[in-house]
Design a protein around this motif. Sequence first.
Motif, mmCIF file in Angstrom:
data_model
loop_
_atom_site.group_PDB
_atom_site.id
_atom_site.type_symbol
_atom_site.label_atom_id
_atom_site.label_comp_id
_atom_site.label_asym_id
_atom_site.label_seq_id
_atom_site.Cartn_x
_atom_site.Cartn_y
_atom_site.Cartn_z
ATOM 1 N N PHE A 133 1.062 -0.830 0.131
ATOM 2 C CA PHE A 133 0.081 0.153 -0.424
ATOM 3 C C PHE A 133 0.683 1.276 -0.049
ATOM 4 C CE2 PHE A 133 -3.202 -3.232 2.152
ATOM 5 C CZ PHE A 133 -4.236 -3.330 1.349
ATOM 6 N N THR A 134 -0.166 2.677 -0.728
ATOM 7 C CA THR A 134 1.090 3.480 -1.175
ATOM 8 C C THR A 134 0.482 4.695 -0.201
ATOM 9 O OG1 THR A 134 0.312 3.957 -2.504
ATOM 10 C CG2 THR A 134 2.179 2.984 -2.875
ATOM 11 N N ARG A 135 -0.663 4.487 0.839
ATOM 12 C CA ARG A 135 -1.091 5.181 1.754
ATOM 13 C C ARG A 135 -1.806 4.983 2.074
ATOM 14 N NH1 ARG A 135 -2.024 6.475 -3.272
ATOM 15 N NH2 ARG A 135 -2.932 5.568 -4.312
ATOM 16 N N VAL A 136 -2.208 5.578 3.287
ATOM 17 C CA VAL A 136 -3.629 5.133 4.376
ATOM 18 C C VAL A 136 -4.346 6.022 4.915
ATOM 19 C CG1 VAL A 136 -2.677 2.895 5.267
ATOM 20 C CG2 VAL A 136 -2.298 5.330 6.255
ATOM 21 N N VAL A 137 -5.618 5.959 4.571
ATOM 22 C CA VAL A 137 -7.058 7.050 4.613
ATOM 23 C C VAL A 137 -7.932 6.096 5.875
ATOM 24 C CG1 VAL A 137 -6.738 7.606 1.838
ATOM 25 C CG2 VAL A 137 -8.472 5.689 3.476
ATOM 26 N N VAL A 138 -8.184 7.199 6.248
ATOM 27 C CA VAL A 138 -9.404 7.618 7.788
ATOM 28 C C VAL A 138 -10.186 8.409 7.767
ATOM 29 C CG1 VAL A 138 -7.763 8.546 9.309
ATOM 30 C CG2 VAL A 138 -9.640 6.245 9.672
ATOM 31 N N SER A 139 -11.632 8.354 8.046
ATOM 32 C CA SER A 139 -12.571 9.192 7.911
ATOM 33 C C SER A 139 -12.755 9.239 9.422
ATOM 34 C CB SER A 139 -13.761 9.123 7.054
ATOM 35 O OG SER A 139 -13.529 8.468 5.681
ATOM 36 N N VAL A 140 -13.540 10.462 9.950
ATOM 37 C CA VAL A 140 -14.162 10.415 11.921
ATOM 38 C C VAL A 140 -14.749 11.112 11.721
ATOM 39 C CG1 VAL A 140 -12.636 11.107 13.288
ATOM 40 C CG2 VAL A 140 -11.330 10.563 11.863
ATOM 41 N N GLU A 141 -15.301 11.250 12.613
ATOM 42 C CA GLU A 141 -16.209 11.403 12.568
ATOM 43 C C GLU A 141 -16.612 13.354 12.645
ATOM 44 O OE1 GLU A 141 -20.135 11.007 12.363
ATOM 45 O OE2 GLU A 141 -20.081 9.146 11.696
ATOM 46 N N PRO A 142 -16.752 14.341 12.730
ATOM 47 C CA PRO A 142 -16.327 15.648 13.065
ATOM 48 C C PRO A 142 -16.561 16.067 14.420
ATOM 49 C CG PRO A 142 -17.962 16.033 11.708
ATOM 50 C CD PRO A 142 -17.889 14.924 11.808
ATOM 51 N N GLU A 143 -17.712 15.433 14.918
ATOM 52 C CA GLU A 143 -17.735 15.590 16.197
ATOM 53 C C GLU A 143 -16.171 14.820 17.526
ATOM 54 O OE1 GLU A 143 -21.831 15.380 15.113
ATOM 55 O OE2 GLU A 143 -19.661 14.431 14.766
ATOM 56 N N ARG A 144 -15.571 14.392 16.823
ATOM 57 C CA ARG A 144 -14.846 13.517 17.680
ATOM 58 C C ARG A 144 -13.478 14.183 17.290
ATOM 59 N NH1 ARG A 144 -13.750 7.952 16.794
ATOM 60 N NH2 ARG A 144 -13.614 7.486 18.449
ATOM 61 N N THR A 145 -13.401 15.372 17.938
ATOM 62 C CA THR A 145 -12.019 16.752 17.781
ATOM 63 C C THR A 145 -10.464 15.398 18.231
ATOM 64 O OG1 THR A 145 -12.887 17.566 19.129
ATOM 65 C CG2 THR A 145 -13.224 18.328 17.249
ATOM 66 N N ALA A 146 -10.546 15.071 19.451
ATOM 67 C CA ALA A 146 -9.623 14.579 20.070
ATOM 68 C C ALA A 146 -8.708 13.290 18.839
ATOM 69 C CB ALA A 146 -9.902 14.098 21.441
ATOM 70 N N VAL A 147 -9.854 12.778 18.111
ATOM 71 C CA VAL A 147 -8.990 11.458 17.339
ATOM 72 C C VAL A 147 -8.705 12.273 16.076
ATOM 73 C CG1 VAL A 147 -10.271 9.299 16.712
ATOM 74 C CG2 VAL A 147 -11.004 10.289 18.514
ATOM 75 N N VAL A 148 -9.674 13.232 15.729
ATOM 76 C CA VAL A 148 -9.104 14.072 14.554
ATOM 77 C C VAL A 148 -7.578 14.870 14.703
ATOM 78 C CG1 VAL A 148 -9.132 16.289 13.033
ATOM 79 C CG2 VAL A 148 -11.241 14.504 13.433
ATOM 80 N N GLU A 149 -7.334 15.358 16.209
ATOM 81 C CA GLU A 149 -6.003 15.335 16.265
ATOM 82 C C GLU A 149 -4.930 14.151 16.146
ATOM 83 O OE1 GLU A 149 -4.911 18.894 15.842
ATOM 84 O OE2 GLU A 149 -7.108 19.178 14.819
ATOM 85 N N TYR A 150 -5.252 13.341 16.923
ATOM 86 C CA TYR A 150 -4.565 12.561 16.918
ATOM 87 C C TYR A 150 -3.805 11.882 15.747
ATOM 88 C CZ TYR A 150 -3.068 6.862 17.967
ATOM 89 O OH TYR A 150 -2.585 6.159 18.705
ATOM 90 N N TYR A 151 -4.112 11.428 14.869
ATOM 91 C CA TYR A 151 -4.093 11.244 13.535
ATOM 92 C C TYR A 151 -3.510 12.394 13.288
ATOM 93 C CZ TYR A 151 -7.252 7.055 13.163
ATOM 94 O OH TYR A 151 -7.919 5.790 13.440
ATOM 95 N N ARG A 152 -3.638 13.732 13.325
ATOM 96 C CA ARG A 152 -3.124 14.653 12.450
ATOM 97 C C ARG A 152 -0.978 14.819 13.328
ATOM 98 N NH1 ARG A 152 -7.419 18.908 12.406
ATOM 99 N NH2 ARG A 152 -8.310 18.620 10.485
ATOM 100 N N ARG A 153 -1.729 14.523 15.044
ATOM 101 C CA ARG A 153 -0.264 13.906 15.021
ATOM 102 C C ARG A 153 0.384 12.273 14.544
ATOM 103 N NH1 ARG A 153 -2.788 14.863 19.810
ATOM 104 N NH2 ARG A 153 -2.957 13.121 20.385
ATOM 105 N N LEU A 154 0.086 11.546 13.995
ATOM 106 C CA LEU A 154 0.340 10.205 13.472
ATOM 107 C C LEU A 154 1.132 10.859 11.803
ATOM 108 C CD1 LEU A 154 -1.171 7.245 15.145
ATOM 109 C CD2 LEU A 154 0.771 8.341 15.684
#
Length: 173
Positions: A121-142
Amino acid sequence: MALVGIVNAFATPATVKAAADLVFEYLAVTRVETGWREPATVDDLPPALRRELRELAQVYRPPGGLWVAYRAGKPAGCVGLVSRGLGTAEVKRLYVRPAHRGGIGRLLMACAHQHAARNYFTRVVVSVEPERTAVVEYYRRLGYTDVEPYDGFPSGMVNLRRPITVRDNGFTS
């Protein structure tokens, strides 16, 4: 900190059950966080989620996968990858039980990234519910960055992508 091990969710009947329990917990927590009623059983979930739980081996079939983290012999968390074709894998169901948080999520994501690299695989993707801001930030830190919707679904979600590199395969040079 007790030793953490990560295993293929389909290794034994016990790991399949642990994976199913963890995925259900993830779905229950996510539904509550996004304003839905907490499901008491699998039957309380929408049809697509019921199907996922009842057909884990099909949903997470190779070249994807599903893994369970154990701490001190107890199931602590899980993560899955689903192939979306054209070099893309989707991260699904990253979840760590609250009592085990503090590093296991990163280990699970390192496992998923390594699996993605080893399966071309050359890339990974993920979709997160916008209400889950801490989860979005976690993925951004990764290292995930915002992208347009990648799967044709209506975009009420935050869509993120991360390239897979040689370093994800465990190589450093």
